[in-house]
Motif scaffolding. Structure first.
Motif, short mmCIF file in Angstrom:
data_model
loop_
_atom_site.label_atom_id
_atom_site.label_comp_id
_atom_site.label_asym_id
_atom_site.label_seq_id
_atom_site.Cartn_x
_atom_site.Cartn_y
_atom_site.Cartn_z
N ASP A 349 -28.97 -46.85 -14.15
CA ASP A 349 -27.63 -46.76 -13.56
C ASP A 349 -26.57 -46.63 -14.64
N MET A 350 -26.76 -47.31 -15.76
CA MET A 350 -25.80 -47.20 -16.86
C MET A 350 -25.79 -45.79 -17.44
N MET A 351 -26.98 -45.23 -17.65
CA MET A 351 -27.04 -43.88 -18.19
C MET A 351 -26.43 -42.88 -17.20
N ALA A 352 -26.71 -43.08 -15.91
CA ALA A 352 -26.11 -42.21 -14.90
C ALA A 352 -24.59 -42.34 -14.89
N SER A 353 -24.09 -43.53 -15.19
CA SER A 353 -22.64 -43.73 -15.26
C SER A 353 -22.04 -42.89 -16.38
N TYR A 354 -22.71 -42.85 -17.52
CA TYR A 354 -22.24 -42.01 -18.62
C TYR A 354 -22.16 -40.54 -18.19
N VAL A 355 -23.18 -40.09 -17.51
CA VAL A 355 -23.21 -38.68 -17.09
C VAL A 355 -22.08 -38.41 -16.10
N ARG A 356 -21.86 -39.34 -15.17
CA ARG A 356 -20.76 -39.14 -14.20
C ARG A 356 -19.40 -39.21 -14.89
N MET A 357 -19.27 -40.03 -15.92
CA MET A 357 -18.01 -40.05 -16.67
C MET A 357 -17.73 -38.68 -17.27
N TYR A 358 -18.78 -38.04 -17.77
CA TYR A 358 -18.61 -36.68 -18.29
C TYR A 358 -18.17 -35.73 -17.17
N GLU A 359 -18.82 -35.81 -16.02
CA GLU A 359 -18.46 -34.93 -14.91
C GLU A 359 -17.02 -35.18 -14.46
N GLN A 360 -16.57 -36.43 -14.55
CA GLN A 360 -15.24 -36.78 -14.07
C GLN A 360 -14.14 -36.50 -15.08
N SER A 361 -14.48 -36.56 -16.38
CA SER A 361 -13.43 -36.45 -17.40
C SER A 361 -13.56 -35.23 -18.30
N GLY A 362 -14.76 -34.65 -18.37
CA GLY A 362 -14.95 -33.48 -19.22
C GLY A 362 -15.56 -33.78 -20.57
N TRP A 363 -15.73 -35.09 -20.91
CA TRP A 363 -16.34 -35.46 -22.19
C TRP A 363 -17.35 -36.58 -21.96
N LEU A 364 -18.42 -36.55 -22.73
CA LEU A 364 -19.38 -37.65 -22.71
C LEU A 364 -18.78 -38.79 -23.53
N PRO A 365 -18.58 -39.96 -22.93
CA PRO A 365 -17.84 -41.02 -23.62
C PRO A 365 -18.66 -41.71 -24.71
N GLN A 366 -17.93 -42.40 -25.60
CA GLN A 366 -18.54 -43.16 -26.68
C GLN A 366 -18.21 -44.65 -26.58
N PHE A 367 -17.01 -44.95 -26.14
CA PHE A 367 -16.58 -46.34 -25.91
C PHE A 367 -16.01 -46.43 -24.50
N PRO A 368 -16.84 -46.24 -23.48
CA PRO A 368 -16.30 -46.18 -22.12
C PRO A 368 -15.81 -47.55 -21.63
N GLN A 369 -14.51 -47.65 -21.48
CA GLN A 369 -13.90 -48.86 -20.92
C GLN A 369 -13.72 -48.68 -19.41
N ILE A 370 -13.26 -49.73 -18.76
CA ILE A 370 -12.98 -49.62 -17.33
C ILE A 370 -11.92 -48.57 -17.07
N HIS A 371 -10.92 -48.50 -17.95
CA HIS A 371 -9.80 -47.59 -17.72
C HIS A 371 -10.08 -46.18 -18.22
N GLY A 372 -11.14 -45.97 -18.99
CA GLY A 372 -11.44 -44.65 -19.53
C GLY A 372 -12.06 -44.77 -20.91
N ASP A 373 -12.40 -43.64 -21.50
CA ASP A 373 -13.03 -43.67 -22.81
C ASP A 373 -12.02 -44.05 -23.88
N ALA A 374 -12.50 -44.74 -24.88
CA ALA A 374 -11.68 -45.09 -26.03
C ALA A 374 -12.30 -44.45 -27.27
N PRO A 375 -11.50 -44.16 -28.30
CA PRO A 375 -12.02 -43.38 -29.43
C PRO A 375 -12.47 -44.14 -30.67
N PRO A 376 -12.71 -45.46 -30.64
CA PRO A 376 -13.03 -46.12 -31.89
C PRO A 376 -14.27 -45.59 -32.60
N MET A 377 -14.34 -45.85 -33.90
CA MET A 377 -15.47 -45.57 -34.77
C MET A 377 -15.70 -44.07 -34.92
#
Length: 751
Positions: A349-377
Motif C-alpha cells: 500500500d505504501m508503494m502504491a501510494s508513491y505511484v499514485r502521488m506521481y499520478e496526482q502531482s506529476g513527479w515521483l516523490p522523495q520526501f512525501p509529506q501529508i501536504h505534498g512532496d518536500a525537496p530535502p537531501m
C-alpha cells in the motif's frame, strides 16, 4: 524440652516452610504471567534517545503503528523540565504539531500560554500509554491512542479552578457546539486539519485575545468537586464531520482502560512478531524500542476508505489505503526493507501510494509529506525503494506507471539538492558531462536554483545518481525494457568519473573536467555541502552500494579495499572534535572517520564481508551497537529520523542486514541474542540460532542453512520468507577462515 513441646514446634517449622515455598511458587508463577518475556511491549522505552548529542532528540511519542494520531509532550528534550503543551497529533515526524492542549488549574492570565514543570521520575511512557505530573498545576495527565483518535484523562489534585487550554489555531478558531462538542480547524502547507472533541464534564467555554491578536480558547470547570476530566477527540484531513466519525468509530464511550487495552494489544501483536532468547535485558530494551520506532512512519491517512490528497487537492474513494510522511533518503536503506519482511501488505500500500502521488502531482516523490512532496537531501532514492520492493515480492502497485515515474525523474527532474521540478541548465550540463560539476572554493555560484546553504553537493549527487540509475536499469530489466536497461546501466557507471585514483577518494571536478584538489576530510564548507553532504569524503568513499565489487576494482583490489576500511575506523580526525563538530554537526557517533550517526554509513561495517576478513564485520557491528545504542536517554548517536536509524539497529541486533537495497540478499553480522525467530505473515517462521552467543562470544565459527553448511555470510530473501533456519556456532575468538572465499559472494553483486 519434652517430646510434646517439640512436635508442635516441628509442625510449626514445617508449616512456615510450606507457606514460604507456596509464596515463592506463587511469586514465580505471578512473575511468569506478567514478566517482560511474556509481552515484549514491556521492553519498549520511548525515552531512549531523548537527549541528542547535537541534533534532534527522539520524542516520547505515543501512537499506534503507522497511525494518524501521534502525541507527545512538547518540550525541547528530556532534559527540559517544562512542558508547553500536548499536541493532539503531529503532522510530520519530529515537528509541526496540530491542535495543542494543556490542562491548567488555579489563577492564570488566559491571554498567556500556560507552561508547567514536570518530574522525569514520575513520567510513565509506553507505546500505548503515557502519564506525567504537571508540577505547576498539580495535575496528572494520562493519554492513550487509537489510530485516528485519542483519549486524555486529566486528574486535578487541588481545590482550585479546573481549566483546559486550547491553543490558537491558524484556521478557524475552536468552537463549542450546541451538543457540547468542540471543533476546530488548523491550516498548514495549503491544506486543513480538523478536530472533533468531547469531554465527559460540561464546562464553560471562553476565548481570550492575546497580545499578538490571536485567540486562546479555554474550557473551565468551576466545580471543585470535579477531580477528573476526560477528553477524547478524532482528527481528520477531510472534514469535521469525518473527524467525528473517526472518534465515534474508534472511541464510542469514555472507557479509557478499554482504549488502552486495545492499543496495548496492537503493539503486543507487532512486538511479539519477533521473539528473542538470550541476550541481556539492556539489549532487549534497545532492540524492542528500535522495533517500536520502526512503526511510526509512513502513516495511513485513509479514513473509512476515503482520503484527501493534497497532491491533487482531491478527495479519493475506493482505493488502497493511502500513506504519507516518509523521508526516502533515510528510510530506503533499512526501514522499508524491514517492513518488506514484517508487513509486506502494508508496504504494498505504501508503494502504491508513491505511484499514485506521481499520478496526482506529476513527479515521483522523495520526501512525501501529508501536504505534498518536500525537496530535502539529494537523489531519487524512491527508485531504489520500489525496485527493492518489487524484487522482494511486494508488488501490489502498478509497475509500469512506477517505471514511467522513475524514468521521468531521471531524465527530466532536477538533481540540485533541496530543489524540485524540471531540469535546470546545470542538470543538463551534468548529463552531458557524466558527473555533477563542482565549483572551486570561494568561486561564485552561477546557477540561481542552487540553495544558498545546501550548495551543489557535487560528489554526493553524482554518487546518488549512480545508485538511482542502476536501480532504474534493473527495474527496466525486470519489465523487459532492453533499451532502457542498456542506457541506464551505462549512466549508472558515471560514479567512476569522480574517483581520483591517486588521492583514493571520490573528488570534485569542474565543468571542464579538471580535478578540484580539496581535503576530503574537512573541505566543502558547512557539512561539506559544496562537494559531499553532512559527511566527509571518507563516508562517501563507500557510497557505491550497487557496485561494491566495482568499487573494489577502482581501489586496486580486495586487499586494498580491506586496508582502506581498516584505515577509516582508525584515521585520526586531524583536528579537535570541537572543530569537526562546528563544521560537521551531522557527523556523529564517530569511530575514526566513521560516522555511526548518519545514514550513508549504515552499510559500511558490513563491507568487510566482501574482504578476506568477514570476522571484522562481526567485531565492528558488536562494537557499534554496544557503543552507540545504549538503553538510556543518550542511546541514539544521531538523528533517528522516524525509524531510519532504528531499523538498522533491529537488523543488526538480529544478525543480518540488507546491504544493497535492490538486491534481495542479506549479509550476516553478529546477533545480540542466542535465538531470533520472526513469525512471518505467510505463516512460516525464520529463525537464527546462535546457541553460544553472549556478550563475548560474538564471532562465527561455522554456520548452517537448513542443516546444510553455510560457507559464507549470505542468504537470500527467498530463504527468509520460506522460513529458513540458520544456525551460527559462536565463539570468543574469530574463525579467520570462515566466509573468506570470494567465489561465495552471490552473483547478484557481480554486475
Amino acid at each position: 524440652m519434652n517430646l510434646k513441646t517439640f512436635i508442635p514446634k516441628i509442625e510449626f517449622i514445617i508449616y512456615i516452610k510450606i507457606v514460604v515455598i507456596s509464596l515463592l511458587i506463587f511469586s514465580c508463577n505471578s512473575t511468569k504471567g506478567t514478566s517482560k518475556n511474556s509481552d515484549n511491549v514491556n521492553y519498549v522505552d520511548p525515552q531512549i534517545g531523548g537527549v541528542a548529542p547535537f541534533l534532534q532528540p527522539t520524542r516520547t511519542r505515543i501512537h499506534l503503528p503507522n497511525s494518524m494520531v501521534r502525541m507527545y509532550p512538547e518540550r525541547k528534550d528530556y532534559r527540559d523540565d517544562q512542558i508547553t503543551s500536548f499536541p493532539l497529533t503531529t503532522r510530520k515526524h519530529r515537528s509541526d504539531l496540530l491542535f495543542n492542549i494543556m490542562p491548567v488549574s488555579g489563577a492564570i492570565n488566559e491571554a498567556d500560554e500556560p507552561i508547567s514543570a514536570w518530574d522525569q521520575e514520575l513520567e510513565i511512557a509506553h507505546p500505548h500509554y503515557y502519564s506525567t505530573w504537571l508540577e505547576d498545576y498539580n495535575i496528572t495527565t494520562e493519554f492513550t491512542p487509537a489510530a485516528q483518535s485519542g483519549f486524555f484523562k486529566f486528574t486535578y489534585q487541588n481545590n482550585t479552578t479546573r481549566k483546559l487550554y486550547l491553543s490558537d489555531l491558524t484556521g478557524d478558531d475552536w468552537q463549542l457546539n450546541e451538543d457540547g462538542s468542540l471543533t476546530g480547524t488548523e491550516s498548514f502547507e495549503g491544506m486543513l486539519g480538523y478536530v472533533y472533541a468531547v469531554t465527559d464534564k460540561k464546562g464553560v467555554f471562553t476565548s481570550v485575545e492575546t497580545q499578538d491578536n490571536t485567540l486562546n480558547s479555554w474550557m473551565t470547570w468551576n466545580d471543585t468537586d470535579i477531580n477528573q476530566v476526560q477528553f477524547k477527540y478524532g482528527i481528520s484531513f477531510i472534514s469535521s464531520e469525518q473527524a467525528k466519525k473517526n472518534l465515534e468509530r474508534e472511541i464510542p464511550d469514555f472507557n479509557f482502560e478499554n482504549v488502552k487495552e486495545k492499543a496495548h494489544k496492537k503493539w503486543s501483536n507487532l512486538m511479539n512478531q519477533i521473539e528473542v532468547e538470550g541476550g541481556t535485558d539492556a539489549y532487549k530494551r534497545t532492540f524492542y524500542t528500535a522495533l517500536y520506532r520502526s512503526y511510526e512512519r509512513m502513516i495511513n491517512i485513509s479514513e473509512d476508505g476515503t482520503y484527501y490528497s493534497n497532491y491533487d487537492q482531491k478527495i479519493h474513494e475506493g482505493e488502497q489505503d493511502f500513506y504519507a510522511d516518509d523521508w526516502v533518503w533515510d528510510t530506503f536503506l533499512a526501514l522499508h526493507p524491514l517492513r518488506y519482511i514484517l508487513q509486506p501488505d502494508v508496504e504494498s500500500d505504501m508503494m502504491a501510494s508513491y505511484v499514485r502521488m506521481y499520478e496526482q502531482s506529476g513527479w515521483l516523490p522523495q520526501f512525501p509529506q501529508i501536504h505534498g512532496d518536500a525537496p530535502p537531501m539529494n537523489g531519487f532514492h524512491s527508485t531504489i525503494m520500489l525496485l527493492d520492493a518489487y524484487r522482494k515480492g511486494v508488488t501490489n502497485f502498478d509497475a509500469e506507471i512506477a517505471f514511467q515515474a522513475m524514468k521521468k525523474n531521471a531524465l527530466e527532474g532536477t538533481m540540485i539538492p533541496w530543489k524540485m521540478g524540471a531540469h535546470a541548465p546545470l542538470d543538463k550540463l551534468a548529463l552531458e558531462l557524466g558527473y555533477f560539476p563542482a565549483l572551486y572554493p570561494e568561486e561564485k555560484e552561477t546557477e540561481p536554483r542552487v540553495h544558498d546553504f545546501e550548495k551543489r553537493q557535487s560528489v554526493a549527487v553524482t554518487l546518488a545518481q549512480g545508485y538511482d540509475d542502476w536501480a532504474l536499469a534493473e527495474f527496466a530489466k525486470e519489465l523487459g525494457k532492453e533499451e532502457d536497461y542498456k542506457y541506464f546501466s551505462k549512466t549508472a557507471q558515471n560514479y567512476k568519473n569522480l574517483y581520483w585514483k591517486e588521492r583514493g577518494f571520490f573528488m570534485p571536478k569542474d565543468a571542464k573536467g579538471n580535478w578540484i584538489d580539496i581535503d576530503p576530510k574537512f573541505d566543502g564548507g558547512m557539512g561539506g555541502r559544496d562537494y559531499y553532504d553532512e559527511n566527509n569524503g571518507w563516508t562517501y568513499l563507500w557510497n557505491v552500494q550497487q557496485d561494491i565489487l566495482g568499487l573494489q576494482e577502482l581501489m586496486g583490489g580486495r586487499k586494498t579495499f580491506e586496508e582502506r576500511l581498516d584505515q577509516m575506523f582508525r584515521e585520526d580526525l586531524g583536528r579537535s572534535t570541537y572543530a569537526l563538530n562546528a563544521r560537521f554537526p551531522d557527523f556523529t557517533g564517530i569511530v575514526g572517520q566513521y560516522s555511526m550517526g548518519n545514514e550513508p554509513s549504515f552499510h559500511i561495517p558490513y563491507l568487510y564481508n566482501f574482504t578476506d576478513s568477514p570476522w571484522k564485520a562481526q567485531k565492528k557491528i558488536r562494537m557499534l551497537l554496544n557503543t552507540w545504542f545504549k538503553d538510556n536517554i543518550f542511546g541514539i548517536p544521531g538523528d533517528e529520523d522516524g525509524g531510519g536509524m532504528s531499523a538498522f539497529v533491529v537488523f543488526s541486533a538480529m544478525g543480518f542486514y540488507p546491504i544493497t537495497p535492490g538486491i534481495p540478499v542479506y549479509t550476516i553480522g553478529s546477533p545480540l541474542f542466542s535465538k531470533i525467530s520472526i513469525n512471518l505473515p505467510n505463516g512460516k517462521k525464520f529463525t537464527i540460532n546462535a546457541p553460544n552467543c553472549n556478550e563475548t562470544n560474538k564471532y562465527i565459527q561455522s554456520a548452517t542453512l537448513n542443516g546444510k553448511e553455510l560457507k559464507g555470510p549470505w542468504f537470500t530473501h527467498n530463504d527468509l520468507i520460506n522460513g529458513a533456519t540458520i544456525t551460527l556456532q559462536m565463539g570468543k575468538y574469530p574463525n579467520i577462515n570462515w566466509g573468506t572465499d570470494p567465489s561465495l559472494i552471490p552473483n547478484d553483486f557481480k554486475n
